[in-house]
Design a protein around this motif. Structure first.
Motif, PDB file in Angstrom:
ATOM      1  N   PRO A  79       0.791  -1.232   0.000  1.00  0.00           N
ATOM      2  CA  PRO A  79       0.000   0.000   0.000  1.00  0.00           C
ATOM      3  C   PRO A  79       0.822   1.280   0.000  1.00  0.00           C
ATOM      4  O   PRO A  79       0.255   2.359  -0.077  1.00  0.00           O
ATOM      5  CB  PRO A  79      -0.773  -0.114   1.316  1.00  0.00           C
ATOM      6  CG  PRO A  79       0.207  -0.769   2.225  1.00  0.00           C
ATOM      7  CD  PRO A  79       0.927  -1.780   1.373  1.00  0.00           C
ATOM      8  N   GLY A  80       2.174   1.160   0.113  1.00  0.00           N
ATOM      9  CA  GLY A  80       2.979   2.362   0.115  1.00  0.00           C
ATOM     10  C   GLY A  80       4.410   2.080   0.535  1.00  0.00           C
ATOM     11  O   GLY A  80       4.831   0.924   0.650  1.00  0.00           O
ATOM     12  N   THR A  81       5.145   3.156   0.770  1.00  0.00           N
ATOM     13  CA  THR A  81       6.549   3.060   1.156  1.00  0.00           C
ATOM     14  C   THR A  81       6.688   3.447   2.621  1.00  0.00           C
ATOM     15  O   THR A  81       6.240   4.524   3.033  1.00  0.00           O
ATOM     16  CB  THR A  81       7.404   4.003   0.298  1.00  0.00           C
ATOM     17  OG1 THR A  81       7.224   3.668  -1.070  1.00  0.00           O
ATOM     18  CG2 THR A  81       8.877   3.893   0.670  1.00  0.00           C
ATOM     19  N   GLY A 109      -3.360   7.841  -4.512  1.00  0.00           N
ATOM     20  CA  GLY A 109      -3.333   9.289  -4.599  1.00  0.00           C
ATOM     21  C   GLY A 109      -4.375   9.922  -3.689  1.00  0.00           C
ATOM     22  O   GLY A 109      -5.369   9.303  -3.331  1.00  0.00           O
ATOM     23  N   TRP A 110      -4.134  11.183  -3.322  1.00  0.00           N
ATOM     24  CA  TRP A 110      -5.090  11.922  -2.509  1.00  0.00           C
ATOM     25  C   TRP A 110      -6.009  12.714  -3.432  1.00  0.00           C
ATOM     26  O   TRP A 110      -5.538  13.529  -4.225  1.00  0.00           O
ATOM     27  CB  TRP A 110      -4.373  12.861  -1.547  1.00  0.00           C
ATOM     28  CG  TRP A 110      -5.295  13.799  -0.810  1.00  0.00           C
ATOM     29  CD1 TRP A 110      -5.300  15.151  -0.865  1.00  0.00           C
ATOM     30  CD2 TRP A 110      -6.348  13.422   0.085  1.00  0.00           C
ATOM     31  NE1 TRP A 110      -6.283  15.660  -0.061  1.00  0.00           N
ATOM     32  CE2 TRP A 110      -6.955  14.623   0.542  1.00  0.00           C
ATOM     33  CE3 TRP A 110      -6.849  12.206   0.544  1.00  0.00           C
ATOM     34  CZ2 TRP A 110      -8.026  14.630   1.427  1.00  0.00           C
ATOM     35  CZ3 TRP A 110      -7.920  12.219   1.422  1.00  0.00           C
ATOM     36  CH2 TRP A 110      -8.496  13.407   1.865  1.00  0.00           C
ATOM     37  N   GLY A 114      -6.475  20.329  -0.786  1.00  0.00           N
ATOM     38  CA  GLY A 114      -5.338  20.584   0.073  1.00  0.00           C
ATOM     39  C   GLY A 114      -4.286  19.501  -0.008  1.00  0.00           C
ATOM     40  O   GLY A 114      -4.414  18.523  -0.757  1.00  0.00           O
ATOM     41  N   PRO A 115      -3.214  19.658   0.768  1.00  0.00           N
ATOM     42  CA  PRO A 115      -2.149  18.646   0.755  1.00  0.00           C
ATOM     43  C   PRO A 115      -2.627  17.319   1.326  1.00  0.00           C
ATOM     44  O   PRO A 115      -3.665  17.249   1.994  1.00  0.00           O
ATOM     45  CB  PRO A 115      -1.068  19.274   1.644  1.00  0.00           C
ATOM     46  CG  PRO A 115      -1.808  20.206   2.539  1.00  0.00           C
ATOM     47  CD  PRO A 115      -2.932  20.745   1.717  1.00  0.00           C
ATOM     48  N   ARG A 116      -1.877  16.273   1.051  1.00  0.00           N
ATOM     49  CA  ARG A 116      -2.245  14.943   1.557  1.00  0.00           C
ATOM     50  C   ARG A 116      -2.374  14.993   3.081  1.00  0.00           C
ATOM     51  O   ARG A 116      -1.483  15.488   3.781  1.00  0.00           O
ATOM     52  CB  ARG A 116      -1.179  13.922   1.164  1.00  0.00           C
ATOM     53  CG  ARG A 116      -1.583  12.481   1.501  1.00  0.00           C
ATOM     54  CD  ARG A 116      -0.434  11.502   1.348  1.00  0.00           C
ATOM     55  NE  ARG A 116       0.094  11.414   0.008  1.00  0.00           N
ATOM     56  CZ  ARG A 116      -0.390  10.640  -0.962  1.00  0.00           C
ATOM     57  NH1 ARG A 116      -1.473   9.911  -0.728  1.00  0.00           N
ATOM     58  NH2 ARG A 116       0.190  10.603  -2.139  1.00  0.00           N
ATOM     59  N   THR A 164      -7.526   5.293   1.517  1.00  0.00           N
ATOM     60  CA  THR A 164      -8.247   6.553   1.321  1.00  0.00           C
ATOM     61  C   THR A 164      -7.363   7.628   0.693  1.00  0.00           C
ATOM     62  O   THR A 164      -7.862   8.687   0.308  1.00  0.00           O
ATOM     63  CB  THR A 164      -8.792   7.087   2.661  1.00  0.00           C
ATOM     64  OG1 THR A 164      -7.695   7.521   3.495  1.00  0.00           O
ATOM     65  CG2 THR A 164      -9.600   6.023   3.390  1.00  0.00           C
ATOM     66  N   GLY A 165      -6.068   7.363   0.613  1.00  0.00           N
ATOM     67  CA  GLY A 165      -5.123   8.349   0.098  1.00  0.00           C
ATOM     68  C   GLY A 165      -4.435   9.145   1.175  1.00  0.00           C
ATOM     69  O   GLY A 165      -3.560   9.977   0.882  1.00  0.00           O
ATOM     70  N   ALA A 166      -4.800   8.904   2.427  1.00  0.00           N
ATOM     71  CA  ALA A 166      -4.139   9.582   3.539  1.00  0.00           C
ATOM     72  C   ALA A 166      -2.843   8.865   3.881  1.00  0.00           C
ATOM     73  O   ALA A 166      -2.734   7.641   3.737  1.00  0.00           O
ATOM     74  CB  ALA A 166      -5.048   9.605   4.761  1.00  0.00           C
TER      75      ALA A 166
END
Length: 443
Positions: A79-81, A109-110, A114-116, A164-166
């Motif tokens: 799901p990510g790094t 992606g978010w 606004g920013p992530r 959710t992108g968060a």
């Protein structure tokens, strides 16, 4: 023994954690707990940077459960790094402390404005030994050795939040993972500070897309529910720079006097030992009472419990009554209630005396007999009286077995999707309602 084995099977089947840990050793020696070596990363430096939420060190963290990147993700893994962290915080006595954890930059992606945003996850009960650290469970979701069985049960919630992108940061709390002190289990100030400072620390992680302007949410169940609740209460005075927009608090241990009654003699009776150990370390008043009233069996039990995680504690101390640990045969709760100085320590841990920042969603199972439903619901009532925006949910399930952990664990799973969705809406900037004045009646 068959009853304990049955409970352990249920816990593993419902994704509870089992680990093991260690006590501090000389700086040049590896810390080994129950046959498991704690990575050197978790030994804090002799001197800490000044300030709260300062990044001390970081390194790549391999997620134990991940998938190769799919088309459109530029080769990024799902799901990510992840990055392992050590950062500064302040404990309940005002002393600087190093805390570890893990930050995950999501592949998703978010899509909001606004920013992530960032979600700070406070894990549910993992134990008291350093090997129980949630960041280690993310790396090794399942560990089986001669004396250790570990399962990272918060992984599902973490991955749902990442979807959710968060971005997500998981704190190990003070003393869990770091080898210089004992974990101060369910200490509201230590845990609340650790969560808020985790939000600050990730801003310095190389490659993190989270900024000082990113919306922040707090998420936690059980021990984590108490930690997230404490963070929401402490944010306005301790970390006003953290833009907290929503908090999920599931089954929070808001009143430790009542929680002590719930866990004593239960499948998770070992948690009473973790609590005693932690508060005896932080409070001389409680330490004196403990030392004066424990018998030899109690002293030996608390020493052993300090290196256990949930599974070890269930196998070794499940359904133990604290009356076996005391000289006069009274329960630990009865002894503390009779000592004003010791009772004051627990009273100071009471949640609900401060108004939380931002909207809060509080959920508790109506059959929960480990972290009793009534005291968790009372937290919602107390917050409502202070004018907070509270969404309270009573999770109604049948009685799944007295003191077996099942009544406590099942709401974690059945309510998780709604909890993640609610928090995701707050991160998108959507307003939250409140059901303070239509709160379901006490069952």
């Amino acid at each position: 023994m068959s009853r304990i084995s049955s409970v352990l099977t249920t816990v593993v089947a419902t994704t509870a954690c089992v680990c093991a840990s260690a006590s501090p050793a000389a700086a040049t020696d590896p810390v080994v707990s129950r046959g498991v070596t704690i990575p050197a990363f978790y030994t804090p430096p002799a001197e800490l940077p000044s300030g709260n939420g300062k990044l001390i060190r970081h390194e790549p963290l391999r997620l134990g459960l991940s998938l190769p990147g799919l088309p459109g993700l530029d080769g990024r893994r799902l799901p990510g790094t992840a990055t392992r962290l050590m950062y500064t915080s302040t404990d309940s006595n005002g002393r600087p402390v190093a805390v570890t954890g893990a930050y995950i930059e999501p592949s998703a992606g978010w899509k909001g404005s606004g920013p992530r945003p960032l979600v700070v996850v406070g894990s549910g009960t993992m134990g008291q030994g350093d090997q129980c650290a949630p960041s280690l469970a993310l790396e090794n979701p399942l560990t089986l050795t001669g004396r250790t069985v570990s399962f990272g049960y918060e992984t599902l919630a973490v991955y749902r939040l990442l979807a959710t992108g968060a971005a997500v940061v998981v704190t190990d709390y003070a003393g869990l993972g770091t080898t210089d002190r004992l974990h101060t289990y369910v200490n509201r100030v230590d845990e609340g500070h650790a969560m808020l400072d985790a939000a600050r620390a990730v801003r310095s992680v190389p490659g993190a897309s989270v900024t000082a302007a990113s919306r922040v949410g707090m998420y936690g169940y059980s021990q984590g529910g108490g930690a997230s609740a404490a963070a929401a209460e402490l944010q306005s005075t301790y970390a006003p720079d953290v833009p907290l927009v929503g908090t999920y608090s599931g089954a929070p241990p808001a009143d430790l006097t009542e929680v002590t009654k719930g866990i004593d003699g239960s499948a998770l009776a070992g948690a009473l030992g973790w609590s005693i150990n932690g508060f005896a370390q932080a409070s001389p008043a409680l330490r004196e009472v403990v030392e004066a009233n424990l018998n030899d069996a109690g002293r030996e039990a608390l020493k052993d419990i300090s290196t256990t995680c949930v599974g070890d504690a269930i196998l070794g101390y499940g359904f133990t009554k604290s009356t076996k640990w005391t000289k006069n045969g009274k329960s630990v709760g009865e002894i503390i209630a009779g000592e004003p100085a010791a009772q004051a320590v627990l009273d100071d841990q009471r949640l609900g005396r401060l108004r939380p920042t931002g909207p809060v969603r509080l959920a508790t199972g109506t059959q929960d007999d480990i972290v009793p439903h009534a005291q968790a619901r009372q937290l919602a009532v107390d917050w409502c009286k202070k004018g907070a925006d509270v969404t309270y949910k009573a999770v109604v399930l049948p009685n799944l077995g007295d003191k077996l952990l099942t009544n406590h664990l099942m709401p974690l799973l059945t309510d998780q999707g709604d909890a993640v969705d609610w928090l995701a809406d707050r991160l998108k900037g959507k307003a939250a309602g409140s059901n303070c004045w239509t709160m379901p009646a006490q069952p």
